[in-house]
Design a protein around this motif. Structure first.
Motif: not given
Length: 571
Positions: A184-209
């Motif tokens: 992709f012609g980018i720096s390794p730090v920019a390429a490592s964003l693929g790990i970082t973006m994957f690790m930013i998670l958000s818990p989804l809701s729990e509803i009885p229905q």
């Protein structure tokens, strides 16, 4: 034709059930010969007493039921046709140590945005005017705590496998960073964003229905489908958003997998099964570089994503066909829907259903999305453990970068060999698990039997982990030179795994015991912190180790670990 319960209650089983107009995969209430308990037959029946099992707080009833353990098959077969004797059960059970919460937590977790007293009165009025749908008795086979040991073990394996199949996606990508950087012609730090973006998670809701299983299966299906455009991405602008959304929709098992286990297992057994889940969560990001190293070396970075697609896709098929619902609230809600349809009585409702009906959408969002954030910033116990376990995950992703420096640059391993070096962490985790079992079985479990257990009894393993954790970092850092045999840093990584496992075990179980009614929110909060810290570390790890050297860099992190060492002792 009857089908096994775990197939009927699976995601595919529920689709077939509703698609057939409820003619296939029927429940016991819908089969000929079922005897409906008299209290569900008409509106005029006497409502349950406020002290009866049907009107007691759900966490108290569930805790009491779960202590009974699974019943034999002959006992279960009679359960559905029997009406429990409420005269024998009108004694109010005292709240045990597992039900205590801090006053601040109660204030925080019960906040709705409207007057809490007004909402509580409205719920009480509706409970009084409704017939509460509850378990048919203490031996009800649909209650997850009464499932057979084999079924609960099978579902535990499924939760662990689901967690592994998602978590491996974070680190499976790592060996392809250099290849992505070049193509992709980018720096390794920019390429490592693929790990970082994957690790930013958000818990989804729990509803009885909804329940847990449909959320797991729907989000995992989206996760699987997202791998196809990810593997075909031709630039970083396409790759990073796809990695982010994959991590986002893959979050439910990572955030609430522990809560699913708590649905089935009593507190005395939970220490062991959460250990199995912890091992799966650790093995995912550790085995990712092992598989990814061979794939990248042979075919390039895209094959790391194709492997993730095959692994998660086959896992989805297996789990969609066999994984049942574990949430007691969701199971009871579905029972209430069936009973309302069979009897024509609209007043048959679950307590959770009544509570949900008295909440606005804003309040539901507050409960399911905002609450984990508030817990993570306002409850001291949660804050300490969130940062402690976040450090563990941050250092795990630091290891991914440091292994490249130590074993590829210093010891001249290739990508595949470097991936094999991570097996030291796996071996250390397995040793920690089997070393942990005797204490859990012979020291902790008797405290449940004699009623002397308190949540702080979970913490002794953390005393050892708190020392192993920094010691392993100093050991690894100062044996990383090319002149030192490569086996020594691998042994140090195994000691790190032992310390990390003990800290993870103690912390997760302790949090679950301190907030028994809000296990999912507490674990979601912890997952949010772990993932966020884990996401940040890959951005600076490579430069950190190159500029300071592996020994000094890990010594700095080890110093932070020493500063945190008193936490489990103080708690």
């Amino acid at each position: 034709m009857p089908v096994p319960d775990f197939v009927r209650d699976s995601f595919v089983g529920q689709v077939i059930y509703y698609a057939s107009g409820r003619r296939l995969f029927r429940y016991p209430e819908e089969r000929p010969g079922f005897v409906l308990p008299p209290r569900y037959l008409s509106n005029s029946n006497e409502k349950p007493s406020r002290d009866s099992p049907a009107s007691q707080p759900r966490d108290r009833r569930d805790s009491a039921l779960s202590q009974r353990g699974p019943r034999s098959g002959s006992d279960r077969s009679q359960t559905l046709a029997e009406e429990p004797s409420h005269r024998d059960s009108k004694r109010k059970r005292p709240a045990g140590p597992l039900e205590r919460e801090s006053s601040q937590a109660r204030e925080l977790l019960h906040v709705h945005g409207r007057d809490a007293a007004e909402i509580e009165k409205a719920e009480e009025r509706e409970i009084e005017s409704s017939t509460i749908v509850d378990w048919y008795g203490p031996d009800d086979p649909e209650y997850p705590g009464n499932w057979s040991f084999l079924k609960r073990s099978f579902v535990t394996f499924q939760i662990g496998w689901l967690t592994f199949a998602i978590y491996i996606g974070s680190a499976l990508y790592a060996p392809g960073i250099q290849d992505i950087s070049q193509k992709f012609g980018i720096s390794p730090v920019a390429a490592s964003l693929g790990i970082t973006m994957f690790m930013i998670l958000s818990p989804l809701s729990e509803i009885p229905q909804f329940g847990r299983s449909p959320v797991y299966m729907v989000t995992m299906l989206i996760f699987v489908l997202l791998q196809i455009p990810t593997a075909l991405a031709k630039n970083l602008g396409a790759l990073l958003p796809l990695r982010f959304f994959a991590g986002f929709v893959g979050s439910p098992p990572l955030a609430t997998g522990g809560a699913s286990l708590a649905d089935m297992w009593p507190p005395a057994d939970r220490v062991v099964v959460i250990g199995v889940w912890s091992l799966a969560a650790m093995c995912g990001p550790v085995l990712g570089p092992t598989l990814g190293g061979f794939a990248t070396q042979a075919e390039g970075w895209t094959w790391t994503i194709w492997i993730l697609l095959w692994l998660s896709g086959t896992s989805w098929v297996f789990l969609a066909l066999t994984m049942p619902e574990t949430s007691s609230q969701a199971i009871l809600y579905r029972r209430a829907v069936r009973l309302r349809r069979l009897t024509g009585n609209p007043d048959l409702k679950t307590q959770a259903e009544i509570e949900a009906a008295n909440m606005t959408m804003n309040e539901v969002a507050m409960m399911t999305l905002v609450r984990p954030f508030l817990l993570g910033f306002r409850e001291p116990i949660v804050i300490f453990w969130n940062f402690y376990l976040g450090m563990i995950y941050g250092i795990l992703y630091c290891f991914i970068a440091s292994f490249d420096v130590v074993f590829i640059e210093h010891h001249h391993f290739n990508l595949a060999q470097n991936g094999l070096a991570f097996l030291g962490i796996v071996v250390g985790g397995v040793i920690a698990f089997f070393g942990f079992l005797p204490w859990a079985l012979f020291s902790l479990k008797p405290k449940f039997a004699n009623g002397t257990f308190v949540p702080e009894d979970r913490l002794p393993p953390a005393f050892f982990g708190a020392f192993f954790f920094p010691a392993s970092l100093f050991w690894f850092g100062w044996t990383s030179a090319a002149s030192v045999p490569w086996i020594l840093p691998i042994l140090a990584s195994g000691l790190w795994a032992i310390g990390a496992f003990y800290l993870f075990q103690a912390g997760m179980n302790y949090l679950a015991d301190c907030y028994p009614r809000y296990v999912a929110s507490v674990l979601a909060s912890n997952d949010l912190f772990r993932s966020s810290i884990g996401a940040a570390f890959p951005l600076f790890s490579t430069a950190f180790f190159h500029n300071l050297g592996v020994g000094p860099a890990l010594s700095i992190i080890g110093g932070i670990a020493i500063a945190m060492l008193p936490v489990p002792f103080l708690l």
